[in-house]
Design a protein around this motif. Structure first.
Motif, short mmCIF file in Angstrom:
data_model
loop_
_atom_site.label_atom_id
_atom_site.label_comp_id
_atom_site.label_asym_id
_atom_site.label_seq_id
_atom_site.Cartn_x
_atom_site.Cartn_y
_atom_site.Cartn_z
N UNK A 94 2.45 -2.23 -2.79
CA UNK A 94 2.26 -1.31 -1.82
C UNK A 94 0.97 -1.48 -1.15
N UNK A 95 -0.14 -1.97 -1.78
CA UNK A 95 -1.43 -1.97 -1.18
C UNK A 95 -1.20 -3.36 -0.24
N UNK A 96 -0.66 -4.43 -0.78
CA UNK A 96 -0.38 -5.43 -0.12
C UNK A 96 0.35 -5.03 1.23
N UNK A 97 1.55 -4.43 1.25
CA UNK A 97 2.18 -4.15 2.54
C UNK A 97 1.40 -3.41 3.48
N UNK A 98 0.50 -2.48 2.70
CA UNK A 98 -0.22 -1.62 4.04
C UNK A 98 -1.29 -2.54 4.64
N UNK A 99 -1.76 -3.59 3.84
CA UNK A 99 -2.89 -4.65 4.01
C UNK A 99 -2.46 -5.43 5.33
N UNK A 100 -1.01 -5.58 5.26
CA UNK A 100 -0.46 -6.52 6.15
C UNK A 100 0.27 -5.81 7.39
N UNK A 101 0.08 -4.45 7.42
CA UNK A 101 0.60 -3.89 8.52
C UNK A 101 1.63 -2.93 8.34
#
Length: 237
Positions: A94-101
């Motif tokens: 979830x965090x990685x997805x949000x970080x990537x936009x």
């Protein structure tokens, strides 16, 4: 179908064919037009093909190219809203997805009604200007200029490439410049959902927004109000 339903073209990228068949049937019954691709490479090819999609539902774990690679390559050229479909309890995804936009995430398995609610919230804010009456004034605070009518933003004349979620958060902070805006308010007004315990979505979106602003400005624009939320500085704070 309600009169504010303007956005109905969806691309679903997920290798679970049983799930995508079920989603297609359900979403089409709700009035959406749905295209499905069952691997990352085919999904990315379709996403950048020139066909307009109002939103992409993107799974994380897929063959040939995973969802993160798809999102990274997509964001290099397209701002199409993306809802990541993640494994329940996998905070890293979830965090990685949000970080990537990514604009938001929804853990599997999910309730179809919740999915539709998320889709409506995301596409509504993505096309905020078109959905409105077109008379909302531009905002200018501390060198930050935001134009709702053209969905553009810049800092000291340098353009910002923002996702729809980042744009909406910046707009909300600018409307309440020099005042603290709580995470609960941001979650409700921007993401269209109540803030959940341990949900870091707002923090990640603001972090991404800050990075983009800091890349073109040395002055602090957004202040963290620890334990509460955020404030857009006016230059005299």
């Amino acid at each position: 179908m309600s009169s504010d339903f303007h956005f109905q073209s969806l691309l679903v990228i997920d290798d679970d064919k049983e799930l995508t068949d079920m989603l297609s049937t359900y979403l089409e019954s709700m009035g959406y037009k749905v295209q499905v691709r069952n691997d990352g490479e085919a999904g990315l090819e379709e996403a950048v093909s020139g066909h307009h999609y109002d939103m992409i539902l993107l799974d994380v774990m897929m063959p040939k190219m995973d969802g993160f690679d798809v999102l990274k390559k997509l964001r290099a050229s397209h701002a199409t809203p993306v809802l990541m479909l993640t494994a329940r309890g996998d905070d890293y995804d979830r965090i990685l997805g949000l970080e990537m936009g990514a604009d938001d995430y929804l853990p599997k398995p999910f309730n179809h009604r919740e999915l539709v609610a998320r889709i409506k919230a995301i596409v509504r804010r993505h096309n905020m200007a078109a959905a409105g009456n077109g008379v909302e004034q531009d905002l200018l605070v501390n060198g930050v200029h935001l134009s709702p009518s053209s969905q553009t933003a810049n800092v000291d004349g340098e353009p910002l490439s923002l996702t729809s979620t980042e744009f909406s958060i910046l707009r909300l902070l600018m409307l309440h410049a020099a005042k603290r805006v709580t995470k609960e308010e941001i979650s409700l007004k921007v993401l269209g959902k109540p803030l959940q315990a341990f949900d870091r979505s707002i923090d990640m979106h603001v972090s991404n927004l800050r990075k983009k602003i800091n890349a073109v400005s040395v002055d602090e624009k957004i202040k963290t109000i620890r334990g509460i939320g955020y404030m857009l500085l006016t230059g005299s704070n």
